[in-house]
Design a protein around this motif. Structure first.
Motif, PDB file in Angstrom:
ATOM      1  N   ASN A 145     -12.337  -2.998  -9.202  1.00 19.88           N
ATOM      2  CA  ASN A 145     -10.995  -3.672  -9.671  1.00 19.88           C
ATOM      3  C   ASN A 145     -10.346  -3.611 -10.044  1.00 19.88           C
ATOM      4  O   ASN A 145      -9.177  -4.739 -10.145  1.00 19.88           O
ATOM      5  CB  ASN A 145     -10.651  -3.972  -8.127  1.00 19.88           C
ATOM      6  CG  ASN A 145     -10.670  -3.839  -6.285  1.00 19.88           C
ATOM      7  OD1 ASN A 145     -10.707  -2.670  -6.736  1.00 19.88           O
ATOM      8  ND2 ASN A 145     -11.619  -4.432  -6.007  1.00 19.88           N
ATOM      9  N   VAL A 159      -9.344   0.219 -13.641  1.00 23.09           N
ATOM     10  CA  VAL A 159      -7.984   1.579 -12.465  1.00 23.09           C
ATOM     11  C   VAL A 159      -6.667   1.550 -13.743  1.00 23.09           C
ATOM     12  O   VAL A 159      -6.317   2.809 -13.254  1.00 23.09           O
ATOM     13  CB  VAL A 159      -7.132  -0.559 -12.297  1.00 23.09           C
ATOM     14  CG1 VAL A 159      -5.856   0.236 -11.774  1.00 23.09           C
ATOM     15  CG2 VAL A 159      -7.336  -1.224 -10.286  1.00 23.09           C
ATOM     16  N   ARG A 211      -9.220   5.449 -13.484  1.00 26.52           N
ATOM     17  CA  ARG A 211      -8.304   5.891 -12.466  1.00 26.52           C
ATOM     18  C   ARG A 211      -7.002   6.606 -12.591  1.00 26.52           C
ATOM     19  O   ARG A 211      -6.708   7.565 -12.339  1.00 26.52           O
ATOM     20  CB  ARG A 211      -8.361   4.893 -11.099  1.00 26.52           C
ATOM     21  CG  ARG A 211      -9.632   5.035 -10.415  1.00 26.52           C
ATOM     22  CD  ARG A 211     -10.006   4.007  -9.317  1.00 26.52           C
ATOM     23  NE  ARG A 211      -9.331   3.327  -8.913  1.00 26.52           N
ATOM     24  CZ  ARG A 211      -9.503   2.236  -9.219  1.00 26.52           C
ATOM     25  NH1 ARG A 211     -11.258   1.989  -9.716  1.00 26.52           N
ATOM     26  NH2 ARG A 211      -9.391   1.108  -8.784  1.00 26.52           N
ATOM     27  N   GLU A 244      -1.805   1.485  -6.546  1.00 29.46           N
ATOM     28  CA  GLU A 244      -2.835   0.847  -7.700  1.00 29.46           C
ATOM     29  C   GLU A 244      -1.944  -0.279  -8.202  1.00 29.46           C
ATOM     30  O   GLU A 244      -2.439  -0.967  -8.949  1.00 29.46           O
ATOM     31  CB  GLU A 244      -3.161   2.089  -8.082  1.00 29.46           C
ATOM     32  CG  GLU A 244      -4.411   2.546  -8.094  1.00 29.46           C
ATOM     33  CD  GLU A 244      -5.376   1.667  -7.641  1.00 29.46           C
ATOM     34  OE1 GLU A 244      -5.985   0.469  -8.065  1.00 29.46           O
ATOM     35  OE2 GLU A 244      -6.363   3.061  -7.877  1.00 29.46           O
ATOM     36  N   ASN A 276      -1.771  -3.558  -6.633  1.00 26.32           N
ATOM     37  CA  ASN A 276      -2.372  -3.934  -6.710  1.00 26.32           C
ATOM     38  C   ASN A 276      -2.755  -5.060  -8.113  1.00 26.32           C
ATOM     39  O   ASN A 276      -2.940  -5.914  -7.892  1.00 26.32           O
ATOM     40  CB  ASN A 276      -3.846  -3.932  -6.270  1.00 26.32           C
ATOM     41  CG  ASN A 276      -4.119  -2.766  -5.339  1.00 26.32           C
ATOM     42  OD1 ASN A 276      -3.359  -3.234  -3.975  1.00 26.32           O
ATOM     43  ND2 ASN A 276      -4.711  -1.908  -4.812  1.00 26.32           N
TER      44      ASN A 276
END
Length: 141
Positions: A21, A26, A29, A77, A80
């Protein structure tokens, strides 16, 4: 028992940086998803690139919904990463326009190739990460 399983999963995700995380994971990804959705394929004999977003958009109705959900994952995402609400709304608008106009037969498929909402959203995320998490920056050769 559940706490031990959670710790075990956390150790597993730390061993695989793409599953973590942290901002660098991130970023990786999202960059990979954007590449697959927008630039993975090349029209032979040209420099024109397109991706899965354009290909699955050819399937009436369902394809545009699937590509919209993949774009929504990028926005999730970003949420987040604690990006501002204004930027999240802007990103959601990019995905919404791409999904809505992409649903129009033929014209929408051409629009998908030109209007790359996921690339636009990746640019916004990179700007945020470079400003707030400079350690996550990568060198592009």
């Amino acid at each position: 028992m559940a706490a031990a399983a959670a710790r075990s999963f956390d150790q597993f995700t730390m061993a695989l940086p793409q599953l973590g995380n942290d901002p660098a994971a991130v970023r990786k990804r999202i960059e990979m998803l954007e590449l697959v959705l927008e630039r993975a394929l090349v029209v032979p004999g040209t420099q024109m690139r397109f991706g899965l977003d354009s290909v699955i958009g050819l399937v009436p109705g369902v394809g545009d919904i699937i590509s919209g959900l993949m774009g929504a994952y990028i926005v999730w995402e970003a949420r987040n990463l604690k990006m501002s609400k204004w930027t999240l709304w802007r990103m959601a608008g990019n995905v919404g326009v791409d999904t809505a106009l992409g649903a129009i037969p033929f014209v929408g498929d051409l629009f998908d190739v030109v209007f790359r909402s996921n690339t636009r959203n990746l640019r916004l995320i990179k700007r945020h990460l470079d400003r707030h998490h400079p350690a996550s920056a990568t060198i592009n050769a």
